[in-house]
Enzyme design. Structure first.
Site, PDB file in Angstrom:
ATOM      1  N   ARG A 233      65.857 130.392  39.861  1.00 51.83           N
ATOM      2  CA  ARG A 233      66.848 130.600  40.905  1.00 51.83           C
ATOM      3  C   ARG A 233      68.237 130.500  40.286  1.00 51.83           C
ATOM      4  O   ARG A 233      68.497 129.610  39.463  1.00 51.83           O
ATOM      5  CB  ARG A 233      66.728 129.524  41.999  1.00 51.83           C
ATOM      6  CG  ARG A 233      65.624 129.754  42.986  1.00 51.83           C
ATOM      7  CD  ARG A 233      65.900 130.977  43.872  1.00 51.83           C
ATOM      8  NE  ARG A 233      64.829 131.211  44.826  1.00 51.83           N
ATOM      9  CZ  ARG A 233      63.779 132.010  44.603  1.00 51.83           C
ATOM     10  NH1 ARG A 233      63.647 132.648  43.463  1.00 51.83           N
ATOM     11  NH2 ARG A 233      62.868 132.195  45.547  1.00 51.83           N
ATOM     12  N   GLU A 262      72.930 136.612  44.891  1.00 51.84           N
ATOM     13  CA  GLU A 262      72.252 137.913  44.828  1.00 51.84           C
ATOM     14  C   GLU A 262      72.494 138.711  46.110  1.00 51.84           C
ATOM     15  O   GLU A 262      72.525 138.110  47.183  1.00 51.84           O
ATOM     16  CB  GLU A 262      70.748 137.699  44.628  1.00 51.84           C
ATOM     17  CG  GLU A 262      70.463 137.035  43.298  1.00 51.84           C
ATOM     18  CD  GLU A 262      68.973 136.772  43.087  1.00 51.84           C
ATOM     19  OE1 GLU A 262      68.153 137.328  43.827  1.00 51.84           O
ATOM     20  OE2 GLU A 262      68.659 136.012  42.168  1.00 51.84           O
ATOM     21  N   HIS A 280      66.482 140.660  39.555  1.00 57.46           N
ATOM     22  CA  HIS A 280      65.434 139.851  40.215  1.00 57.46           C
ATOM     23  C   HIS A 280      64.126 140.641  40.364  1.00 57.46           C
ATOM     24  O   HIS A 280      63.690 140.941  41.476  1.00 57.46           O
ATOM     25  CB  HIS A 280      65.915 139.339  41.579  1.00 57.46           C
ATOM     26  CG  HIS A 280      65.131 138.158  42.060  1.00 57.46           C
ATOM     27  ND1 HIS A 280      65.665 137.182  42.877  1.00 57.46           N
ATOM     28  CD2 HIS A 280      63.850 137.770  41.829  1.00 57.46           C
ATOM     29  CE1 HIS A 280      64.735 136.275  43.144  1.00 57.46           C
ATOM     30  NE2 HIS A 280      63.610 136.624  42.511  1.00 57.46           N
TER      31      HIS A 280
END
Ligand code: 8YV
Length: 316
Positions: A233, A262, A280
């Protein structure tokens, strides 16, 4: 004839083919693409019994609070740091996630990122693509075998990364909440692990407990010889400190799949020397995403059949 299927609010932005497995059994309302979310809520809120979210997103507590009949929050993904767990627990809501099925893909990406850093594969590709090869070979890179790799968080994904790196001949160590029965050295202190590592791989869960664990001091301990890899993360790494360290050359480089905000990635990070940045994609294969969707379905089915959840989030 009225539709008796349990009604779900889908707050995850997922392609139609991944939602198909649930749509046959549940009446799904698309929150993400609703032209007027207020109108949708006022129409369906009292009937919503489940919310489907995804691990890279956030479910606002204020939204859950407006769903008086909600019983379950089913998360498409393993990380549940975007779900207000205290609120869910206080209301007795069940919460599920989809662990296991994405472990291999995510570990693969961690290893790929480390390999891209060590062997400077982006630089080698650029060397060829920009026509430099006829003028001479690409600069030599660094071997991965024999490198000391520290893993922050030795859970399912951390262990899968370690198994892969063992095969690459790396020397492994780790830091986490407690030592485990594994053949890798345990460091109780993250700075000490960073100091002893050529590369630090972040594989711990996100959330308040791990926020900015990798801060300026840890980056300084990693030092100008060290690489950072993050597939966990963005919140675990102090992104501003990382950008500063990369521009100052106080760490060697970083390969990231996750970011603090993000899908926004700071231009200063994109422009930093020695970076490899992915959007991601840790679990982003057709096979794994389908398995995650089926994981959501199994949890929803179990809940509405009054059975234990196959993969409940701890304490829910
Ligand atoms: C996905 C993830 O990015 O499972 C997680 O924790 O971060 C990922 O698998 C996500 O759920 C896709 O929407």
């Amino acid at each position: 004839m009225s539709d008796s299927r349990p009604e779900l609010l889908v707050v995850a932005d997922l392609p139609a083919w991944l939602q198909e497995p649930w749509q046959a059994e549940f009446l799904c309302h698309d929150w993400v693409h609703a032209p007027d979310r207020e109108a949708l809520l006022s129409r369906v809120a009292p009937r919503i019994r489940g919310v489907v979210t995804h691990a890279a997103g956030v479910v606002e507590e204020t939204l859950l609070a407006r769903l008086p009949g909600v019983e379950i929050v089913a998360c498409f993904g393993v990380g549940y740091d975007g779900i207000p767990l205290a609120h869910c627990r206080s209301r007795g809501l069940r919460v599920s996630n989809t662990p296991e099925v994405l472990t291999d893909d995510t570990a693969d990406i961690a290893v790929a990122l480390l390999l891209m850093l060590c062997r400077d594969l982006l630089g080698a590709n650029r060397h060829l693509a920009t026509g430099q090869w006829p003028r001479g070979p690409a600069p030599l890179a660094t071997a991965m075998a024999g490198k000391r790799v520290g893993i922050l968080g030795l859970g399912r994904i951390g262990k899968a990364i370690a198994r892969r790196l063992e095969a690459f001949g790396c020397i492994l160590a780790y830091q986490g909440r407690q030592p485990q029965e594994v053949p890798y050295r345990y460091y109780p202190e993250l700075r000490a692990l960073a100091r002893a590592s050529d590369a630090l791989v972040v594989a711990c869960p996100g959330g308040a407990a791990t926020r900015h664990l990798v801060d300026a001091e840890v980056l300084e301990a990693l030092g100008a010889k060290g690489w950072l890899v993050n597939i966990a993360r963005g919140s675990v790494v102090d992104e501003d400190a990382l950008i500063a360290a990369l521009h100052a050359g106080t760490i060697r480089g970083a390969a990231l799949d996750v970011y603090a905000h993000e899908p926004m990635v700071p231009q200063a990070l994109i422009d930093a020397p020695g970076v490899v940045l992915l959007p991601h994609v840790g679990s982003a294969t057709r096979e794994t995403r389908l398995a995650m969707s089926l994981g959501v379905l199994c949890n929803l089915r179990a809940h509405f059949a009054g059975e234990p959840l196959p993969t409940p989030v701890p304490g829910c």
